[in-house]
Design a protein around this motif. Structure first.
Motif, short mmCIF file in Angstrom:
data_model
loop_
_atom_site.label_atom_id
_atom_site.label_comp_id
_atom_site.label_asym_id
_atom_site.label_seq_id
_atom_site.Cartn_x
_atom_site.Cartn_y
_atom_site.Cartn_z
N PHE A 107 -55.39 8.56 11.87
CA PHE A 107 -54.78 7.87 10.74
C PHE A 107 -53.35 7.50 11.12
N PHE A 108 -52.99 6.24 10.92
CA PHE A 108 -51.64 5.74 11.19
C PHE A 108 -50.98 5.43 9.86
N PRO A 109 -49.99 6.23 9.43
CA PRO A 109 -49.37 6.01 8.11
C PRO A 109 -48.65 4.67 8.04
N GLY A 110 -48.74 4.05 6.87
CA GLY A 110 -48.03 2.81 6.61
C GLY A 110 -46.64 3.10 6.07
N ALA A 111 -45.98 2.07 5.60
CA ALA A 111 -44.59 2.18 5.14
C ALA A 111 -44.42 3.21 4.02
N SER A 112 -45.42 3.36 3.18
CA SER A 112 -45.33 4.26 2.05
C SER A 112 -45.41 5.74 2.44
N LEU A 113 -46.01 6.05 3.60
CA LEU A 113 -46.25 7.45 3.96
C LEU A 113 -45.55 7.92 5.22
N ARG A 114 -44.85 7.06 5.94
CA ARG A 114 -44.22 7.49 7.20
C ARG A 114 -43.25 8.65 6.99
N GLN A 115 -42.40 8.55 6.01
CA GLN A 115 -41.42 9.61 5.78
C GLN A 115 -42.05 10.88 5.21
N PRO A 116 -42.89 10.81 4.16
CA PRO A 116 -43.47 12.06 3.63
C PRO A 116 -44.32 12.83 4.63
N LEU A 117 -45.09 12.13 5.46
CA LEU A 117 -45.94 12.83 6.43
C LEU A 117 -45.14 13.32 7.63
N GLY A 118 -44.07 12.63 7.95
CA GLY A 118 -43.21 13.06 9.05
C GLY A 118 -43.83 12.92 10.43
#
Length: 133
Positions: A107-118
């Motif tokens: 899974f490659f996080p998009g703009a909405s999840l890059r920071q929360p997933l770290g």
């Protein structure tokens, strides 16, 4: 494709056939589209490759984790793009009553999840031996 509002209450929150095998996102405040290609070959070998892209339905509400109730914290990020996933599944018949199944997901996080997933990606690998009696 699939769509679920932010107040959707899933009975089975982890649905691999809809949301991919990485189990990063829950089926709530989520929309997406997927494409699957498969191949059946010699000696009972089956391969399946699936690509999924996820979007947030309501950008005012958070995205949710795979349990469907825990919100993935996000500060003021209102980006709709949650990310993309690539799944690979293989299955082979070992005997008339036994099959070996393996799957991998990234899974490659998009703009909405890059920071929360770290992380720049999340993955999962699993193998199962399935017997019929």
């Amino acid at each position: 494709g699939f769509w679920a509002s932010e107040d959707f209450n899933p009975l089975f929150p982890s649905l691999h056939h809809l949301l991919g095998w990485a189990d990063v996102l829950g089926r709530r405040n989520l929309a997406g589209l997927g494409v699957t290609i498969g191949w059946s070959g010699l000696a009972g070998l089956e391969l399946q490759l699936r690509g999924l892209h996820f979007l947030r339905v309501n950008t005012e509400a958070p995205p949710y984790a795979s349990d469907g109730s825990t919100s993935l914290s996000f500060s003021s990020n209102r980006a709709q793009d949650l990310g993309s996933e690539l799944d690979l599944r293989a299955e082979i018949s070992l005997f008339s009553s036994a099959r070996l199944q393996s799957g991998a997901a990234i899974f490659f996080p998009g703009a909405s999840l890059r920071q929360p997933l770290g992380e720049s990606w999340a993955g999962r690998i699993e193998t199962s031996l399935v017997a019929s009696f």
